[in-house]
Design a protein around this motif. Structure first.
Motif, PDB file in Angstrom:
ATOM      1  N   VAL A   1      -6.842   1.810  -4.117  1.00 17.34           N
ATOM      2  CA  VAL A   1      -5.418   2.094  -4.257  1.00 17.34           C
ATOM      3  C   VAL A   1      -4.937   1.498  -5.580  1.00 17.34           C
ATOM      4  CG1 VAL A   1      -3.119   1.773  -3.263  1.00 17.34           C
ATOM      5  CG2 VAL A   1      -5.113   2.039  -1.759  1.00 17.34           C
ATOM      6  N   ALA A   2      -4.428   2.353  -6.460  1.00 24.67           N
ATOM      7  CA  ALA A   2      -3.965   1.927  -7.779  1.00 24.67           C
ATOM      8  C   ALA A   2      -2.500   1.516  -7.707  1.00 24.67           C
ATOM      9  CB  ALA A   2      -4.167   3.050  -8.789  1.00 24.67           C
ATOM     10  N   ALA A   3      -2.253   0.257  -7.365  1.00 20.07           N
ATOM     11  CA  ALA A   3      -0.889  -0.251  -7.242  1.00 20.07           C
ATOM     12  C   ALA A   3      -0.387  -0.892  -8.536  1.00 20.07           C
ATOM     13  CB  ALA A   3      -0.794  -1.247  -6.087  1.00 20.07           C
ATOM     14  N   ASP A   4      -1.185  -0.830  -9.593  1.00 13.76           N
ATOM     15  CA  ASP A   4      -0.726  -1.258 -10.907  1.00 13.76           C
ATOM     16  C   ASP A   4      -0.148  -0.016 -11.566  1.00 13.76           C
ATOM     17  OD1 ASP A   4      -0.270  -2.172 -13.442  1.00 13.76           O
ATOM     18  OD2 ASP A   4      -2.319  -2.836 -13.818  1.00 13.76           O
ATOM     19  N   THR A   5       1.140   0.212 -11.363  1.00 15.19           N
ATOM     20  CA  THR A   5       1.768   1.463 -11.789  1.00 15.19           C
ATOM     21  C   THR A   5       2.427   1.377 -13.164  1.00 15.19           C
ATOM     22  OG1 THR A   5       3.805   0.868 -10.649  1.00 15.19           O
ATOM     23  CG2 THR A   5       2.206   2.182  -9.413  1.00 15.19           C
TER      24      THR A   5
ATOM     25  N   ARG B   1      -3.235   7.081  -5.844  1.00 14.50           N
ATOM     26  CA  ARG B   1      -2.366   6.483  -6.859  1.00 14.50           C
ATOM     27  C   ARG B   1      -0.961   7.021  -6.683  1.00 14.50           C
ATOM     28  NH1 ARG B   1      -3.790   8.964 -12.642  1.00 14.50           N
ATOM     29  NH2 ARG B   1      -1.928   7.803 -13.177  1.00 14.50           N
ATOM     30  N   GLY B   2      -0.009   6.327  -7.270  1.00 19.73           N
ATOM     31  CA  GLY B   2       1.369   6.806  -7.280  1.00 19.73           C
ATOM     32  C   GLY B   2       1.696   7.340  -8.653  1.00 19.73           C
TER      33      GLY B   2
ATOM     34  N   VAL C   1       1.284   0.933  -2.190  1.00 21.35           N
ATOM     35  CA  VAL C   1       0.544   0.194  -1.168  1.00 21.35           C
ATOM     36  C   VAL C   1       0.774   0.828   0.202  1.00 21.35           C
ATOM     37  CG1 VAL C   1       0.413  -2.025   0.053  1.00 21.35           C
ATOM     38  CG2 VAL C   1       0.468  -1.975  -2.447  1.00 21.35           C
ATOM     39  N   TYR C   2       2.018   1.133   0.514  1.00 25.17           N
ATOM     40  CA  TYR C   2       2.347   1.779   1.784  1.00 25.17           C
ATOM     41  C   TYR C   2       1.588   3.103   1.924  1.00 25.17           C
ATOM     42  CZ  TYR C   2       5.012   4.156   5.404  1.00 25.17           C
ATOM     43  OH  TYR C   2       5.370   4.841   6.535  1.00 25.17           O
ATOM     44  N   ASP C   3       1.650   3.936   0.891  1.00 22.48           N
ATOM     45  CA  ASP C   3       0.946   5.224   0.917  1.00 22.48           C
ATOM     46  C   ASP C   3      -0.562   5.030   1.024  1.00 22.48           C
ATOM     47  OD1 ASP C   3       3.403   6.506   0.690  1.00 22.48           O
ATOM     48  OD2 ASP C   3       3.171   6.925  -1.461  1.00 22.48           O
TER      49      ASP C   3
ATOM     50  N   GLY D   1      -5.555   5.361   3.996  1.00 16.64           N
ATOM     51  CA  GLY D   1      -6.761   4.701   4.498  1.00 16.64           C
ATOM     52  C   GLY D   1      -6.930   4.884   5.994  1.00 16.64           C
ATOM     53  N   LYS D   2      -5.828   4.752   6.723  1.00 13.45           N
ATOM     54  CA  LYS D   2      -5.867   4.969   8.175  1.00 13.45           C
ATOM     55  C   LYS D   2      -6.222   6.421   8.485  1.00 13.45           C
ATOM     56  CE  LYS D   2      -2.424   1.491   9.552  1.00 13.45           C
ATOM     57  NZ  LYS D   2      -1.052   1.326  10.105  1.00 13.45           N
TER      58      LYS D   2
END
Length: 189
Positions: free
Chosen positions: A17-21, A43-44, A54-56, A61-62
């Motif tokens: 997950v690319a949370a460094d946006t 990614r967002g 992160v939420y997405d 992932g689930k």
């Protein structure tokens, strides 16, 4: 990316997950590592709220049945209050969506950082309760002696060391090997 490679070798289904946006090319770099390792990737939009990514990512992932979700929050300066508050927010999202704290919260430190690494580790630990440290660039001239101070001061274990750029260059930290290499490469006293 290197951690994803290790986990994929263990036959784990991994989502990066690319949370460094905000950092230019951060998501692109992580996408390349996802492709190399065979991990899924999310990614967002550039400039998006990292916590929303992160939420997405957790939802994806689930839905995809991921065994491991790795959230990359690179590019945080411990001296920037707003960035540290974002990190706290991301952790709250993780805890809320998973119903528990993350299994691991790792701080990646450059082995050439020196004494500033202690300050970084202390402030990141205060913000997000670290479970371990990963030290990179130990294949360079860095001896990584500050690692001893981090472990001693904060009682946070070193989990992995980076010994190069290749996908398999991330190795579990073995204290006896580190001590041997530290003294082997030092000059006479």
């Amino acid at each position: 990316g290197k951690l994803a490679t290790r986990l994929r070798a263990e036959r784990k289904r991994v989502l990066l997950v690319a949370a460094d946006t905000f950092r230019a090319a951060a998501a692109e770099q992580l996408a390349i590592w996802a492709d190399r390792s065979g991990a899924d990737f999310i990614r967002g939009k550039e400039g998006a709220d990292p916590a929303s990514v992160v939420y997405d990512g957790i939802a994806a992932g689930k839905a995809r049945g991921a065994d491991v979700i790795i959230i990359d929050t690179a590019g945080r300066l411990q001296t920037k209050t707003n960035l540290m508050e974002e990190l706290k927010k991301m952790r709250r999202i993780i805890e809320r969506e998973l119903g528990q704290p993350p299994s691991e919260t790792l701080l990646v430190l450059d082995g050439t950082t020196g004494q500033n690494a202690i300050s970084q580790a202390r402030l990141f630990n205060d913000a997000t309760a670290l479970t371990g440290v990963v030290v990179t660039k130990l294949d360079s001239t860095a001896k990584g002696g500050v690692l001893v101070a981090i472990v001693d001061t904060l009682e946070i274990p070193i989990k992995f060391v980076g010994l190069g750029e290749s996908a398999d260059a991330l190795r579990p930290f073995v204290p006896s090997e580190f001590i041997e290499a530290l003294f082997e490469n030092s000059e006479s006293f």
